[in-house]
Design an enzyme around this catalytic site. Structure first.
Site, short mmCIF file in Angstrom:
data_model
loop_
_atom_site.label_atom_id
_atom_site.label_comp_id
_atom_site.label_asym_id
_atom_site.label_seq_id
_atom_site.Cartn_x
_atom_site.Cartn_y
_atom_site.Cartn_z
N THR A 1 16.59 30.21 -24.90
CA THR A 1 15.84 28.95 -24.94
C THR A 1 16.64 27.95 -25.78
O THR A 1 17.63 28.30 -26.42
CB THR A 1 14.45 29.15 -25.58
N ASP A 2 16.17 26.70 -25.80
CA ASP A 2 16.87 25.70 -26.59
C ASP A 2 16.89 26.05 -28.08
O ASP A 2 17.87 25.79 -28.78
CB ASP A 2 16.21 24.32 -26.41
N CYS A 3 15.81 26.65 -28.56
CA CYS A 3 15.75 26.99 -29.98
C CYS A 3 16.28 28.40 -30.26
O CYS A 3 16.65 28.70 -31.41
CB CYS A 3 14.33 26.85 -30.52
N TYR A 4 16.30 29.26 -29.23
CA TYR A 4 16.83 30.62 -29.38
C TYR A 4 17.80 30.89 -28.23
O TYR A 4 17.45 31.53 -27.24
CB TYR A 4 15.68 31.65 -29.35
#
Length: 386
Positions: free
Chosen positions: A127-130
């Site tokens: 994901t964008d954050c992970y």
């Protein structure tokens, strides 16, 4: 004269507390009146050490760089639950390895408690954050943040004995049951067992401080399948499984002396858990329950070979511990325990020592357990909400 937990804690602090194990108290009660025992003895330590399948551990691994949202997790090839936060997991004791059915979650927990390295493999979609999608590394109890046991159902208040009337071996969580009623297995420490010594749960509730796995733990909630509607004998003891406890404690402080993995042939992995509970002798009524002996504790023999596990009769723990039981038709059947009374004695003695050395104080429950709870079966039905 009645005592309070606060008063008993003051006696611990002053070095004047009188602590004995449940077995010792039972012996004392055969020679002394209960009123004088209730005045003299302050705490009775109880314990059990046996297979408790409904157990597991919460682990926080810490964040990888760049981060990963773990959506498939294995520890030494054993699947762990991925539906918590990005790097949290719950590993159940009975989860089995993808490569070796004799190795499971209980083994992983035991290995971590022992200080061993455990292989962590995890995948995520990114994901964008992970953004990281896969990691393969090693962890141990020093590298992770939290590692604590959370066991949804431990320390059963009595448990049925098991046998098998069919013509073939039955491989069960009660061990291998031989054909034609050739053996009986059981799994409770009898007069040492915690909830048999406080059958109406007067002193055990949410927040009760206990011995768990070699360290201090707590009662977190009533356990799953908590049942207080069971038929009881004249001593208040249910003849079938009754109350249970949900327990929690810091696994980093535990010992493999009191947390051990086990494998049952053609059934699967389980975990032996050591539990010790100090019971305050509040009054003469409490002393009466604590004086319970194996010849006064009954359980039911169930036939695991037949659908619904029908009851074949009752038996006392004194009879079970003797090594054989005579059935109604005169057949003599060998008995074998799954739990360890020797280990339970060790735990009860150790807990008593902690109390005498002012290393362990009693705690007041913050909430008592329900007294009218029962277990509902899963019944097949069609449709949605009704």
């Amino acid at each position: 004269m009645a005592k309070t937990i606060a008063q008993i804690n003051e006696k611990i602090k002053a070095g004047k507390v009188v602590v004995v194990t449940a077995e010792a108290f039972t012996r004392m009660a055969k020679e002394r009146d209960l009123a004088s025992l209730a005045d003299e003895v302050d705490i009775v330590t109880t314990a059990t050490f046996g297979p408790m399948c409904s157990s597991g551990a919460i682990i926080n691994f810490g964040h990888w760089s760049p981060g990963i949202r773990m959506e498939e997790i294995t520890l030494n090839g054993v699947s762990a639950y991925e539906g918590l936060a990005a790097v949290d997991t719950y590993i159940g004791a009975t989860s089995e390895s993808k490569f070796d059915p004799t190795y499971g979650g209980a083994n992983v927990i035991e290995d971590l408690i022992a200080g061993k390295d455990v292989r962590l493999h995890a995948r995520g979609k990114g994901t964008d954050c992970y953004p990281t999608k896969e990691i393969d590394t090693w962890i141990n109890k020093e590298t992770v943040n939290e590692f604590y046991l959370f066991n949804p159902r431990n320390a059963y208040q009595n448990y049925a004995a098991a046998t098998n009337s069919t013509n073939r071996i039955k491989y069960t969580y009660m061990g291998s049951l031989l054909p034609r009623l050739s053996n009986i297995t059981y799994s409770t420490s009898g007069e040492l067992s915690p909830l048999l010594n406080d059958p109406y749960l007067r002193t055990i509730g949410l927040g009760t401080r206990i011995f768990l796995g070699g360290s201090v733990g707590y009662v977190a909630w009533n356990g799953t399948q908590f049942n207080t509607r069971r038929e009881r004998n004249e001593h208040g003891i249910p003849k079938l499984p009754g109350a249970t406890l949900a327990l929690i404690g810091d696994a980093k402080e535990m010992s493999t002396d009191y947390i051990r993995s086990a494998y049952y042939e053609k059934y699967g992995v389980s975990m032996f858990v050591g539990v010790g509970i100090p019971i305050p002798v509040l009054d003469e009524r409490m002393a009466e329950h604590l004086a319970i002996s194996n010849d006064q504790i009954e359980t039911t023999i169930l036939d695991y070979g037949q659908e619904g596990h029908p009851a074949l009769g009752s038996v006392t723990y004194a009879q079970l511990a003797s090594g054989s039981v005579t059935m109604g038709d005169g057949k003599v059947v060998k008995t074998a325990p799954l739990s360890s009374v020797a280990k339970a004695r060790e735990i009860a003695d150790l807990l008593a020592t902690w109390i005498k050395e002012k290393r362990f104080y009693l705690s007041e429950p913050v909430q008592m357990f329900p007294q009218d709870s029962f277990v509902k079966p899963l019944v097949p039905r069609e449709g949605g909400v009704q």
